[in-house]
Design an enzyme around this catalytic site. Structure first.
Site, mmCIF file in Angstrom:
data_model
loop_
_atom_site.group_PDB
_atom_site.id
_atom_site.type_symbol
_atom_site.label_atom_id
_atom_site.label_comp_id
_atom_site.label_asym_id
_atom_site.label_seq_id
_atom_site.Cartn_x
_atom_site.Cartn_y
_atom_site.Cartn_z
ATOM 1 N N GLU A 133 0.809 -1.224 0.000
ATOM 2 C CA GLU A 133 0.000 0.000 0.000
ATOM 3 C C GLU A 133 0.840 1.271 0.000
ATOM 4 O OE1 GLU A 133 -2.697 0.535 3.334
ATOM 5 O OE2 GLU A 133 -3.585 2.304 2.415
ATOM 6 N N LYS B 63 -2.486 -1.994 -3.251
ATOM 7 C CA LYS B 63 -3.530 -1.133 -2.679
ATOM 8 C C LYS B 63 -3.111 0.325 -2.850
ATOM 9 C CE LYS B 63 -5.937 -0.134 1.648
ATOM 10 N NZ LYS B 63 -6.594 -0.699 2.816
#
Ligand code: 13P
Length: 339
Positions: free
Chosen positions: A178, A220
């Site tokens: 992420e 992500k």
């Protein structure tokens, strides 16, 4: 790779068209802030009740394939006496765990941040795995300001993400990678796109250097948006800008891109996801979600910390999950909000 069969089966359980990931891994200070907004005190018990409510929502597994938990939650039980992980599996939802320890300033690089938590990570992953976690999440944060993120900051953050992802795969845990370029500030969408492109490029370069198998991870990212203090962009503009950057930087080997919501409102986040899937129905990766706030916000409002509101809160969560499911097929319409 030693653990590749295990990693493959986790990916297969998590990556399916029409299903997304629920991020319920708020750290203690963050969940306290969310609870504060509904005047609920954050205690071990209130956090347990909230996450029990989320994971036992009837039917949630139809739209949600994974849940990201916070360390504390792994040791907690539902009212029915199951562990939260068992309750997740009962809905065919894969339990995972946030393993980073948050950000600190990057030394000697004013304005850049860096995420901590690599020391002892392999041992922690082994423990989490024994407790039932099958995937992990690590977030690097990039703040857009006059001089940041710097090139050095972008490279240092990419290195952390890649080292984390390599340790996860070596331990048989699927990494969610992420890199979040924040939407705070008054920058325009073009600048947000430039920074996101540089960040993604550095991340995939580092993942390659660290021998991370791209087929066995999930990305992500943030969507590409104008800064919060700039203006609001229409879904089609967000989708076009986001796809342009992702096509340039994310190899087709990555099975799924699960966006964070990052301060978008629940309806906005669903509409943007819908536009992404409408514009790229044949994208090489799934275009899905790993929303925290955009999935939980309306449910939290409905809950207010009261037992008698549990069912209403679960219905609110299920509704957002279902609308995002429709958006994964490009079939979401504003009118569905009122149904
Ligand atoms: P938001 O969707 O609220 O941005 O949270 C997702 C997340 O897990 C951030 O790390």
């Amino acid at each position: 790779m030693e653990y590749s069969t295990e990693l493959e089966s986790t990916i297969n359980d998590m990556v399916q068209k029409g299903r997304g990931i629920l991020a319920a891994d708020e750290s203690a200070p963050t969940i306290a802030k969310r609870f504060d907004a509904i005047s609920v005190q954050s205690t071990e018990e209130s956090r347990r009740s909230w996450r029990d409510l989320l994971i036992t929502t009837p039917g949630l597994g139809e739209y949600i394939s994974g849940i990201i938990l916070f360390e504390e939650t792994l040791t907690q039980n539902t009212d029915a006496g199951k562990t939260i992980q068992e309750a997740a599996w009962a809905q065919k939802i894969v339990p995972g765990i946030k393993v980073d320890k948050g950000t600190i300033p990057l030394a000697l690089s004013p304005g850049d941040l860096i995420t901590q938590g690599l020391d002892g990570l392999a041992e922690r992953l082994r423990d989490y795995k024994q407790q039932g976690a099958r995937f992990a999440k690590w977030r690097e944060v990039y703040n857009i300001d006059k001089h940041t993120p710097t090139k050095h900051g972008i490279e240092a953050n990419a290195e952390m993400l890649a080292r984390y992802a390599a340790v996860c795969q070596a331990e048989g845990i699927v990494p969610i990678v992420e890199p979040e370029v924040l939407m705070d500030g008054d920058h325009d969408i073009v600048h947000h796109a430039e920074v996101t492109e540089a960040v993604q490029h550095a991340v995939f370069d580092a993942l390659h250097r660290h021998h991370v198998t791209l087929e066995l991870m999930i990305l992500k990212p943030n969507m590409v948006l104008p800064g919060k203090d700039c203006r609001r962009a229409e879904p089609d503009e967000v989708a076009e800008a986001t796809l342009k950057i992702l096509r340039r930087t994310v190899p087709v080997a990555v099975p799924s891109i699960n966006f964070l919501s990052g301060g978008q409102g629940p309806e906005e986040a669903t509409a943007n996801l819908n536009a992404l899937n409408q514009q790229a129905p044949d994208a090489p990766w799934k275009l899905s979600i790993s929303y925290g706030r955009a999935l939980q916000q309306t449910a939290l409002q409905a809950w207010q910390g009261k037992t008698e509101n549990i069912s209403a809160a679960q219905q609110a969560l299920l509704k957002r999950a279902r609308l995002n499911h429709s958006a994964m097929f490009g079939g979401y319409k504003m009118a569905m909000e009122n149904s």
